[in-house]
Design an enzyme around this catalytic site. Structure first.
Site, PDB file in Angstrom:
ATOM      1  N   HIS A 226       1.431   5.445  -1.664  1.00 45.09           N
ATOM      2  CA  HIS A 226       1.039   6.603  -2.480  1.00 45.09           C
ATOM      3  C   HIS A 226       2.303   7.221  -3.052  1.00 45.09           C
ATOM      4  O   HIS A 226       3.155   7.705  -2.294  1.00 45.09           O
ATOM      5  CB  HIS A 226       0.308   7.642  -1.621  1.00 45.09           C
ATOM      6  N   LEU A 227       2.410   7.189  -4.369  1.00 45.64           N
ATOM      7  CA  LEU A 227       3.605   7.753  -5.015  1.00 45.64           C
ATOM      8  C   LEU A 227       3.331   9.121  -5.629  1.00 45.64           C
ATOM      9  O   LEU A 227       4.246   9.759  -6.144  1.00 45.64           O
ATOM     10  CB  LEU A 227       4.143   6.778  -6.071  1.00 45.64           C
ATOM     11  N   ARG A 228       2.047   9.575  -5.574  1.00 38.51           N
ATOM     12  CA  ARG A 228       1.679  10.896  -6.106  1.00 38.51           C
ATOM     13  C   ARG A 228       2.033  10.996  -7.595  1.00 38.51           C
ATOM     14  O   ARG A 228       2.106   9.999  -8.290  1.00 38.51           O
ATOM     15  CB  ARG A 228       2.341  12.025  -5.289  1.00 38.51           C
TER      16      ARG A 228
ATOM     17  N   HIS B  23       0.871  -1.189   0.000  1.00 39.96           N
ATOM     18  CA  HIS B  23       0.000   0.000   0.000  1.00 39.96           C
ATOM     19  C   HIS B  23       0.902   1.232   0.000  1.00 39.96           C
ATOM     20  O   HIS B  23       1.507   1.556   1.025  1.00 39.96           O
ATOM     21  CB  HIS B  23      -0.893   0.008   1.250  1.00 39.96           C
TER      22      HIS B  23
ATOM     23  N   HIS C 263     -10.495   1.336   2.171  1.00 36.30           N
ATOM     24  CA  HIS C 263     -10.176   2.328   3.198  1.00 36.30           C
ATOM     25  C   HIS C 263     -11.349   2.279   4.159  1.00 36.30           C
ATOM     26  O   HIS C 263     -12.416   2.819   3.881  1.00 36.30           O
ATOM     27  CB  HIS C 263     -10.014   3.723   2.577  1.00 36.30           C
TER      28      HIS C 263
ATOM     29  N   LYS D 131      -9.743  -0.249  -5.542  1.00 31.75           N
ATOM     30  CA  LYS D 131      -9.679   0.372  -4.223  1.00 31.75           C
ATOM     31  C   LYS D 131     -10.935   1.192  -3.981  1.00 31.75           C
ATOM     32  O   LYS D 131     -11.326   1.994  -4.826  1.00 31.75           O
ATOM     33  CB  LYS D 131      -8.450   1.289  -4.156  1.00 31.75           C
TER      34      LYS D 131
ATOM     35  N   HIS E 238      -4.416  -0.544   5.994  1.00 33.24           N
ATOM     36  CA  HIS E 238      -3.904   0.218   7.151  1.00 33.24           C
ATOM     37  C   HIS E 238      -4.793   0.047   8.391  1.00 33.24           C
ATOM     38  O   HIS E 238      -5.373   1.013   8.906  1.00 33.24           O
ATOM     39  CB  HIS E 238      -3.719   1.692   6.829  1.00 33.24           C
TER      40      HIS E 238
ATOM     41  N   HIS F 236       3.357  14.531   1.799  1.00 31.97           N
ATOM     42  CA  HIS F 236       2.810  15.869   1.558  1.00 31.97           C
ATOM     43  C   HIS F 236       3.936  16.873   1.798  1.00 31.97           C
ATOM     44  O   HIS F 236       4.778  16.652   2.692  1.00 31.97           O
ATOM     45  CB  HIS F 236       1.688  16.200   2.551  1.00 31.97           C
TER      46      HIS F 236
HETATM   47 ZN   LIG Z   1      -3.357   5.106   1.818  1.00 31.52          ZN
END
Ligand SMILES: [Zn+2]
Length: 358
Positions: A15-17, A13, A138, A101, A176, A252
């Site tokens: 997030h690579l943006r 899991h 999620h 997802k 998560h 971020h």
């Molecule tokens: Zn996430």
């Protein structure tokens, strides 16, 4: 000195943006992890196989010179009204798409495109069950009447349990996991697994709130109670194959973390392996590290376990001085989680992984 060798780890899991952030953070994932299951919550969201394939190409282009030769991004589609069932099935059959997802609308970063009811996608979910495509959730209620620390449990009861009941055979990952309720649901249902993050394993809500507010630890689902954290640690160190590492690394810019409202997300990709290794060391459970970071996720997703290995060495204190932040090419600072653990561990690839074809 503590030295161990494990199969190459996977991140289930991340997030690579995109754009500058993608270029700055992807090398950290690519140098450490073999598989990276990449979240689709860009703006606009990744809802089609074509968009996922294009994003995968951008990720590989950003992986950098120190990427593992077998680094492989695994792509996910965002389950919402824009997703086309036939396109998802075709993308999965071609091996271009790994999973879909589901985000409840408004639950976290870039989730505005999410859904208001998981069961509303019943036809898609039935097709996924038939084709063996995993659903990633999620698990967080967005009902404003539900206390923030209870939102995982309420989502599971109101949204996920009816789906498990009415769509038999659906393979699910509760992403998560942040509470005992999430662990209990996974244990009680065949075909349901759970990913756990380095920060939910090593912090509780007092760390976030008690000694000055820590925006760097603010994430969704929020870090919960000490009791929940202890339950997560017990699951991760138990050897139960239903639980595995998903970093939820979610960078971020520091300016967004310090804004009001602060953006949720912890950037932990650079030292995720070190954080989990140190946790296992402290719990006298280093023999469980390989299962949690390298085997259980691959087994759940029906992929081969890594043939290549990594050597980890526990260092004397302050033998290294790890970076504590990354600067993006456009000058933004991103704080890195796990610096303390990174002072205690070094790892290196031991056997040369085979280059992935294509
Ligand atoms: Zn996430």
């Amino acid at each position: 000195m503590t030295v161990l060798e494990i199969a190459a780890p996977d991140d289930w899991h991340v997030h690579l943006r995109d754009d500058h952030m993608l270029a700055s953070v992807t090398p950290y994932t690519a140098r450490c992890f073999r598989y990276a299951l990449v979240m689709p919550n860009l703006v606009p969201a990744i809802c089609s196989t074509a968009a996922a394939v294009a994003y995968r190409d951008r990720i590989l282009a950003a992986a950098g010179p120190h990427a593992r030769p077998d680094f492989q991004p695994l792509m996910t589609l965002y389950l919402n009204d824009a997703l086309d069932r036939a396109d998802l099935l075709a993308g999965a059959a071609d091996g271009q798409v790994m999973a879909a997802k589901y985000y409840p609308a408004g639950a976290t970063t870039n989730s505005a495109a999410g859904g208001s009811s998981l069961l509303a996608y019943r036809q898609v979910l039935e097709a996924m069950a038939e084709a063996g495509i995993p659903l990633l959730v999620h698990a967080e209620s967005t009902d404003p009447d539900v206390d923030i620390f209870d939102r995982e449990a309420v989502f599971l009861e109101r949204e996920l349990l009816p789906v498990l009941d009415q769509v038999p055979g659906l393979r699910v990952t509760v992403e998560h996991i942040s509470t005992r309720a999430g662990l209990d649901l996974v244990r009680a249902n065949d075909g349901v697994a759970g990913s756990i993050t380095p920060h939910h394993l090593t912090c509780d809500r007092s760390d976030v709130l008690a000694n000055g507010l820590r925006p760097d630890l603010y994430c969704k689902p929020v870090i919960n109670s000490r009791e929940d954290r202890d339950a997560l640690v017990a699951a991760a160190t138990s050897g139960d194959p239903s639980f595995f590492l998903g970093t939820d690394s979610a960078p971020h810019p520091l300016s967004h973390k310090l804004a009001s409202p602060a953006r949720p997300g912890v950037f932990n990709a650079p030292y995720a392996l070190e954080v989990v290794a140190e946790l296992m060391f402290q719990c006298d459970a280093l023999d469980r590290l390989e299962g949690f970071v390298s085997w259980h996720g691959a087994d759940h997703y029906r992929l081969p376990r890594a043939g290549s290995t990594v050597r980890l060495t526990r260092l004397a204190e302050d033998e290294t001085t790890p970076l504590d932040e990354v600067t993006t090419v456009d000058g933004q600072t991103v704080t890195i989680f796990g610096v303390e653990a990174a002072r205690r561990w070094r790892w290196e690839p031991l056997t040369e992984p085979e280059q992935v074809g294509g």
